[in-house]
Scaffold this motif. Sequence first.
Motif, PDB file in Angstrom:
ATOM      1  N   VAL A  71       0.841  -1.202   0.000  1.00 26.96           N
ATOM      2  CA  VAL A  71       0.000   0.000   0.000  1.00 26.96           C
ATOM      3  C   VAL A  71       0.876   1.252   0.000  1.00 26.96           C
ATOM      4  CG1 VAL A  71      -1.639   1.368   1.350  1.00 26.96           C
ATOM      5  CG2 VAL A  71      -1.990  -1.092   1.090  1.00 26.96           C
ATOM      6  N   LEU A  72       1.919   1.253   0.819  1.00 29.66           N
ATOM      7  CA  LEU A  72       2.808   2.416   0.904  1.00 29.66           C
ATOM      8  C   LEU A  72       3.576   2.627  -0.398  1.00 29.66           C
ATOM      9  CD1 LEU A  72       3.995   1.851   4.560  1.00 29.66           C
ATOM     10  CD2 LEU A  72       2.732   3.849   3.734  1.00 29.66           C
ATOM     11  N   ALA A  73       3.929   1.541  -1.068  1.00 30.43           N
ATOM     12  CA  ALA A  73       4.583   1.671  -2.371  1.00 30.43           C
ATOM     13  C   ALA A  73       3.642   2.331  -3.378  1.00 30.43           C
ATOM     14  CB  ALA A  73       5.031   0.307  -2.876  1.00 30.43           C
ATOM     15  N   LEU A  74       2.368   1.961  -3.339  1.00 29.92           N
ATOM     16  CA  LEU A  74       1.384   2.581  -4.229  1.00 29.92           C
ATOM     17  C   LEU A  74       1.189   4.059  -3.879  1.00 29.92           C
ATOM     18  CD1 LEU A  74      -1.301  -0.271  -4.422  1.00 29.92           C
ATOM     19  CD2 LEU A  74       0.412   0.350  -6.137  1.00 29.92           C
ATOM     20  N   ALA A  75       1.258   4.382  -2.589  1.00 29.29           N
ATOM     21  CA  ALA A  75       1.180   5.789  -2.180  1.00 29.29           C
ATOM     22  C   ALA A  75       2.377   6.563  -2.717  1.00 29.29           C
ATOM     23  CB  ALA A  75       1.119   5.883  -0.659  1.00 29.29           C
ATOM     24  N   ALA A  76       3.558   5.952  -2.665  1.00 29.93           N
ATOM     25  CA  ALA A  76       4.764   6.604  -3.183  1.00 29.93           C
ATOM     26  C   ALA A  76       4.662   6.837  -4.688  1.00 29.93           C
ATOM     27  CB  ALA A  76       5.996   5.768  -2.861  1.00 29.93           C
ATOM     28  N   GLU A  77       3.935   5.958  -5.375  1.00 30.85           N
ATOM     29  CA  GLU A  77       3.729   6.108  -6.818  1.00 30.85           C
ATOM     30  C   GLU A  77       2.615   7.093  -7.145  1.00 30.85           C
ATOM     31  OE1 GLU A  77       5.027   1.427  -7.691  1.00 30.85           O
ATOM     32  OE2 GLU A  77       2.969   2.096  -8.048  1.00 30.85           O
ATOM     33  N   GLY A  78       1.963   7.639  -6.120  1.00 30.41           N
ATOM     34  CA  GLY A  78       0.892   8.609  -6.319  1.00 30.41           C
ATOM     35  C   GLY A  78      -0.422   8.000  -6.750  1.00 30.41           C
ATOM     36  N   ARG A  79      -0.593   6.702  -6.504  1.00 31.45           N
ATOM     37  CA  ARG A  79      -1.797   6.017  -6.992  1.00 31.45           C
ATOM     38  C   ARG A  79      -2.901   5.952  -5.944  1.00 31.45           C
ATOM     39  NH1 ARG A  79       0.567   0.844 -10.215  1.00 31.45           N
ATOM     40  NH2 ARG A  79      -1.517   0.881 -11.156  1.00 31.45           N
ATOM     41  N   LEU A  80      -2.558   6.214  -4.697  1.00 32.41           N
ATOM     42  CA  LEU A  80      -3.551   6.320  -3.638  1.00 32.41           C
ATOM     43  C   LEU A  80      -2.955   7.143  -2.504  1.00 32.41           C
ATOM     44  CD1 LEU A  80      -2.430   4.302  -1.208  1.00 32.41           C
ATOM     45  CD2 LEU A  80      -3.515   2.536  -2.547  1.00 32.41           C
ATOM     46  N   SER A  81      -3.791   7.496  -1.538  1.00 35.69           N
ATOM     47  CA  SER A  81      -3.344   8.204  -0.339  1.00 35.69           C
ATOM     48  C   SER A  81      -3.819   7.437   0.882  1.00 35.69           C
ATOM     49  CB  SER A  81      -3.911   9.622  -0.303  1.00 35.69           C
ATOM     50  OG  SER A  81      -3.760  10.204   0.992  1.00 35.69           O
ATOM     51  N   LEU A  82      -3.027   7.451   1.936  1.00 37.20           N
ATOM     52  CA  LEU A  82      -3.447   6.806   3.175  1.00 37.20           C
ATOM     53  C   LEU A  82      -4.696   7.458   3.750  1.00 37.20           C
ATOM     54  CD1 LEU A  82      -0.093   6.169   5.101  1.00 37.20           C
ATOM     55  CD2 LEU A  82      -1.388   4.581   3.669  1.00 37.20           C
ATOM     56  N   LYS A 103     -15.837   7.581   6.226  1.00 43.51           N
ATOM     57  CA  LYS A 103     -15.075   8.084   7.367  1.00 43.51           C
ATOM     58  C   LYS A 103     -13.837   7.247   7.671  1.00 43.51           C
ATOM     59  CE  LYS A 103     -18.998  10.225   9.803  1.00 43.51           C
ATOM     60  NZ  LYS A 103     -19.785  10.225  11.069  1.00 43.51           N
ATOM     61  N   ILE A 104     -13.876   5.980   7.309  1.00 41.46           N
ATOM     62  CA  ILE A 104     -12.749   5.087   7.610  1.00 41.46           C
ATOM     63  C   ILE A 104     -11.714   5.193   6.506  1.00 41.46           C
ATOM     64  CG2 ILE A 104     -12.067   2.691   8.003  1.00 41.46           C
ATOM     65  CD1 ILE A 104     -14.967   2.193   8.951  1.00 41.46           C
ATOM     66  N   THR A 105     -10.467   5.475   6.883  1.00 40.78           N
ATOM     67  CA  THR A 105      -9.409   5.679   5.899  1.00 40.78           C
ATOM     68  C   THR A 105      -8.544   4.437   5.735  1.00 40.78           C
ATOM     69  OG1 THR A 105      -7.803   6.486   7.515  1.00 40.78           O
ATOM     70  CG2 THR A 105      -9.309   8.118   6.555  1.00 40.78           C
ATOM     71  N   ILE A 106      -7.763   4.439   4.667  1.00 42.88           N
ATOM     72  CA  ILE A 106      -6.825   3.338   4.444  1.00 42.88           C
ATOM     73  C   ILE A 106      -5.835   3.237   5.601  1.00 42.88           C
ATOM     74  CG2 ILE A 106      -4.963   2.485   2.966  1.00 42.88           C
ATOM     75  CD1 ILE A 106      -6.433   3.694   0.578  1.00 42.88           C
ATOM     76  N   ARG A 107      -5.363   4.376   6.106  1.00 42.15           N
ATOM     77  CA  ARG A 107      -4.441   4.362   7.249  1.00 42.15           C
ATOM     78  C   ARG A 107      -5.069   3.609   8.428  1.00 42.15           C
ATOM     79  NH1 ARG A 107      -0.417   7.766   8.630  1.00 42.15           N
ATOM     80  NH2 ARG A 107      -1.121   9.364   7.166  1.00 42.15           N
ATOM     81  N   GLN A 108      -6.344   3.882   8.689  1.00 46.42           N
ATOM     82  CA  GLN A 108      -7.013   3.251   9.825  1.00 46.42           C
ATOM     83  C   GLN A 108      -7.226   1.757   9.619  1.00 46.42           C
ATOM     84  OE1 GLN A 108     -10.365   5.887   9.889  1.00 46.42           O
ATOM     85  NE2 GLN A 108      -9.416   7.296  11.359  1.00 46.42           N
TER      86      GLN A 108
END
Length: 372
Positions: A71-82, A103-108
């Motif tokens: 998930v964090l790799a995809l965030a680094a690629e700009g494809r999603l946000s936590l 209301k529930i985020t990917i980070r959570q």
Amino acid sequence: MTDNTYEKVQQILDSAVAEDGIPGIVAEVHDAGKTWFGTAGVADLATGRRRQPGEYLHIGSSGKAFTAATVLALAAEGRLSLEDPVNKWLAGVMDAGGYDGNKITIRQLLNHTGGLFLTGLAPELQHSIVTQPARVWTTSDLLNLAVSQPPVGEPGEGFVYANGGYYLAGAIIEKVTGNSYAAEVERTVIRPLGLTSTYVRPITDTSYPDPHPQAYVANILKEGVDPASLTPEDLEDSGLPPIDCTALNTSWGWAAGGIVSTTADLSRFLKAIATGSLLPPAQHHEMWTMVSSGSVVWLPHARYGLGVIEFDSAGTNGLTLRGVSGTLPGSFTLALSTDDGRQSVAVHTNIEPKNLDIPIKIIKAVYGVTLG
């Protein structure tokens, strides 16, 4: 690390087999480029085959760190946000359970603060493991399981260990990329790190490559318990010889714990995520931003990040220890590393320990900490 340290660890391994009923246990220790491997007991009670380096192991919830790293790799690629809400990618999936996917985020999902219930205790799952060990759980099945009971709190309110959050994270990975969860873990984690003995277990698998230890359980149903409403509290030690459960289908693990690896590969993976050599600095920081696990039974002084644990300095004499841990029927794994990657240890038992005494003793022996 001295020879005396290795002798202490070996004594703990021997004691685990002789006094704690562990069929077989291994520990792999890395220290400034040196590797020590210790073993006690057997990989197979029927044949007496010894445990050995290079065994393929089901690492259970240690696999959550692979999901979080993907998930964090995809965030680094700009494809999603936590901070993306679940509904951005999986619109309406959480509605059936009374959850608000806006209301529930990917980070959570990743740090277990989304308010999801403790999925591992779902009666449907517990009943299936005991009475339908060959059942194949599809992604759709797991998403339904994730919301099969009401929320236990508001998003961000507190920590509740929920495999369901990782089922949702796995489905988001697939939605964002159009690829399978397994393919994305391979692309973002396994291949870049050269983990040649690591893979996401296919959902239909009921065997492992050789060499591998047999997996054992020692629990049975308490008298009078209805299997249809089974929970872990309804199981007790049978007092009988351990039962071989190696052929158990573990498709219910998936993105919450579906990785097969070795102690060597797991040590390499942990060093990469502990030191920041896998992810860019921003995502590395996110992975190790910790939340308190509150009253949850955990290793002493351990807090939770995104699929990972870290010990606070109060229990480690100022040493920063980072790691992963996981358990499932017939397997327990713990791997820890200093944040500079200089020292690490990976432990595996082929039965679930009755308590955390064994890993705590090994942590104390390897790192010279009190965890008091």
